[in-house]
Design an enzyme around this catalytic site. Structure first.
Site, mmCIF file in Angstrom:
data_model
loop_
_atom_site.group_PDB
_atom_site.id
_atom_site.type_symbol
_atom_site.label_atom_id
_atom_site.label_comp_id
_atom_site.label_asym_id
_atom_site.label_seq_id
_atom_site.Cartn_x
_atom_site.Cartn_y
_atom_site.Cartn_z
ATOM 1 N N ASP A 93 0.919 -1.168 -0.088
ATOM 2 C CA ASP A 93 0.156 0.150 0.053
ATOM 3 C C ASP A 93 0.840 1.133 -0.062
ATOM 4 O OD1 ASP A 93 -2.814 1.320 0.368
ATOM 5 O OD2 ASP A 93 -1.552 2.172 2.163
ATOM 6 N N GLU A 109 1.402 0.010 -4.873
ATOM 7 C CA GLU A 109 0.735 1.112 -5.155
ATOM 8 C C GLU A 109 1.578 2.365 -5.032
ATOM 9 O OE1 GLU A 109 -3.123 3.825 -3.591
ATOM 10 O OE2 GLU A 109 -2.120 2.559 -2.147
#
Length: 577
Positions: free
Chosen positions: A244, A281
């Site tokens: 993330d 990400e």
């Protein structure tokens, strides 16, 4: 016999309370403390006591937290699970289709075991890899998962660690790989006790405390991350990790944490003899992340590509507010499909500066970038959590699916997208602390105003029960129209992608894209297979330049007449040329 060990380099005394008895730990070098307790077996509760503080704290590497993130940890031995996936050889990322889901809202029950009952749907759809939103321990009964504070423990909200192992095992039996979303850029706002044990923290980012990755004492902090990544892949048999918001990892070392993770996962992959994928990400538009280490990159296997999403979303919906301001023209969409990023050291009006770096499309294949129409962020971070199916026609939804699934990129779907789910997916959480709940509610409203949303819009209360329950999928929809037809279109597109090597060819420099902005026409040329898409509200004729073969797949009654393709409004056709 159980060995308890914990890193607490700045403490003079460490004890562990095990089932009511207190045991002294001995220094073991490097800031570590250890003790063996013969009476502690699986299911035994324990907590640490630091110096003379009587406050029991959960283990930073706790494998189970049945009493919540503020309570004692519990001994759990993942190696005791009876796996049945001994013949599993994994799923490589190239050529795969990914399906992102949130366990708590994927089914009405919101558990791992309930999710297992819906896996046949994913098999029939043609999915290869299931990407699960974070499952680590978090304070409260519901959460997206990004407020986790005990990264080694699986939340009890979904059934705990053994249930997660059952879920992975069940996926593997059905030929589905599993990727887990992990969060290393921050910890949640409630229950993060790591800093009491050692120098884990190094300030804050917009989401919470961030890790000390490059300051004094950071070697063991980095090891905390590296061991966690290995644990998921080894002990839970996962096939990959989605990392993330890696742009929020502050690391000034010569060898970045991402390169360290890549190196260790490659070694683990060699040991388990199956592919293990790392997907980042990042909002940096930096191809260094997915450039091989031999080429000076970090060696990650893929990254999310928001530029593709933004172009598709803006082109389909007409939205231009907030970060969509730079996107939406068909020439811009064509350029992004050809080169992965729209911003390649070019001006970003939203950022008010130059942004990004160009991808070398002859060296970096398209499968290293994930393309998607929707994901949890792009739906859940809208003011009311509305999907594009709330505003687009079934025809335009099918057009968007064709552009993603017939592109050179790794396609990713968000749960329910495949049938045009009418349920929203909103931001929800429920911290036990009332003041924190109010801060979350107020913060969400302010954030939407900053990103161009109407400040007066009625933003669902993240703490309300209905915000969570309304976000659960309605599994009666796939059998009804127009959902059933859209689902068939997704199934047929995925099957066609598998059947025709031109459609899974990842080399971007071999892709040709033609557009007619005035008529809202875009054509992808994939070797002898062309994908013609009419985003306009009127029928259109596409000049092919030569006699065409046959229509392989179409979402409406398209027709070929010599060298021309007649394409109905808001439809696509895949043709042999």
């Amino acid at each position: 016999m159980t060995e308890f060990e914990v890193w607490a380099p700045r403490r003079q005394r460490v004890r562990v309370e095990v089932a009511g008895s207190v045991h002294e730990l001995s220094p073991a070098g490097g800031g570590w403390w250890r003790v063996e307790v013969p009476t502690a077996g699986p299911g035994t509760d324990y907590a640490y006591l630091l110096d003379d503080d009587a406050t029991p704290l959960p283990d930073p590497r706790s494998r189970r937290q049945p009493h919540g993130v503020h309570g004692p940890s519990q001994v759990y031995r993942p190696e005791a699970f009876a796996w049945t996936d001994h013949g599993w050889t994994g799923r490589a990322l190239p050529g795969s289709v990914i399906y992102e889901l949130h366990i708590g809202t994927f089914t009405p029950a919101g558990t791992f075991d309930a999710a297992i009952e819906r896996l046949e749907h994913l098999v029939d759809l043609g999915v290869d890899l299931v990407e699960v939103l974070p499952v680590n321990a978090v304070d409260g009964p519901r959460n997206w998962g990004y407020d986790g504070v005990l990264w080694y423990a699986v939340t009890e909200n979904y059934g705990g660690p053994e249930a997660f192992q059952r879920f992975v095992d069940a996926c593997h039996r059905r030929g589905l790989g599993v990727v887990l979303d992990v969060v290393y850029n921050h910890l949640g706002p409630s229950g993060a006790y790591l800093d009491r044990f050692g120098p884990y923290f190094a300030g804050q980012n917009i989401w919470g405390p961030s890790l000390n990755l490059d300051g004094p004492g950071s070697d063991e902090v980095r090891r905390y991350v590296l061991d966690n990544a290995a644990m998921w892949l080894r002990d839970f048999h996962l096939d990959g990790l989605r990392l993330d918001a890696v742009h929020a990892l502050h690391d000034s070392r010569a060898v970045h944490l991402l390169e360290d993770v890549s190196t260790e996962v490659e070694a683990l992959s060699a040991h388990v003899r199956r592919p293990l994928s790392l997907i980042a990400e990042s909002d940096l538009n930096d191809p260094k992340l997915v450039t091989a280490r031999e080429g000076g990159g970090y060696g990650l296997h893929a990254q999310w590509d928001d530029d593709i999403h933004h172009q598709l979303h803006a082109a389909l919906t007409g939205e231009r507010q907030g970060y969509y301001v730079d996107f939406g023209s068909l020439p811009g969409l064509a350029a992004t499909l050809r080169q992965a990023f729209f911003h390649t050291d070019t001006e970003s009006a939203f950022r008010r500066r130059a942004h990004g770096r160009a991808v070398n499309t002859r060296l970096i294949p398209g499968h290293r970038f994930l393309a998607y129409l929707q994901n949890h962020d792009q739906i859940g971070n809208r003011a009311v959590g509305d999907r594009i199916s709330a505003t687009l026609s079934p025809g335009l939804l099918a057009c968007g699916a064709a552009l993603v699934l017939c592109s050179p990129y790794t396609p990713m779907l968000f749960m329910g997208e495949e049938w045009g789910a009418t349920t929203p997916w909103q931001f929800f959480s429920h911290f036990p602390d009332a003041e924190l709940r109010e801060n979350v509610r107020r913060g969400r409203t302010e954030e939407f105003a900053e990103h161009g949303w109407d400040a007066a819009a009625v933003v669902p209360d993240p703490n309300a029960d209905a915000t969570f329950t309304d976000s659960k999928l309605d599994w009666s929809e796939p059998d009804k129209e127009p959902h059933a037809s859209l689902l068939r279109t997704y199934q047929e597109l995925i099957a066609l992608r598998r059947a025709r090597p031109e459609l899974s060819d990842p080399w971007l420099y071999r892709l040709r894209v033609d557009v007619r902005e005035a008529d809202r026409i875009i054509v992808l040329r994939r070797g002898s297979v062309w994908v013609a898409v009419n985003l306009g509200a009127a029928p259109a004729v596409v000049a092919l330049g030569k006699p065409a073969g046959e229509i392989v797949l179409a979402s409406a009654d398209a027709a070929i007449d010599g060298t021309e393709l007649a394409l109905p409004a808001e439809s696509f056709a895949v043709i042999e040329v």
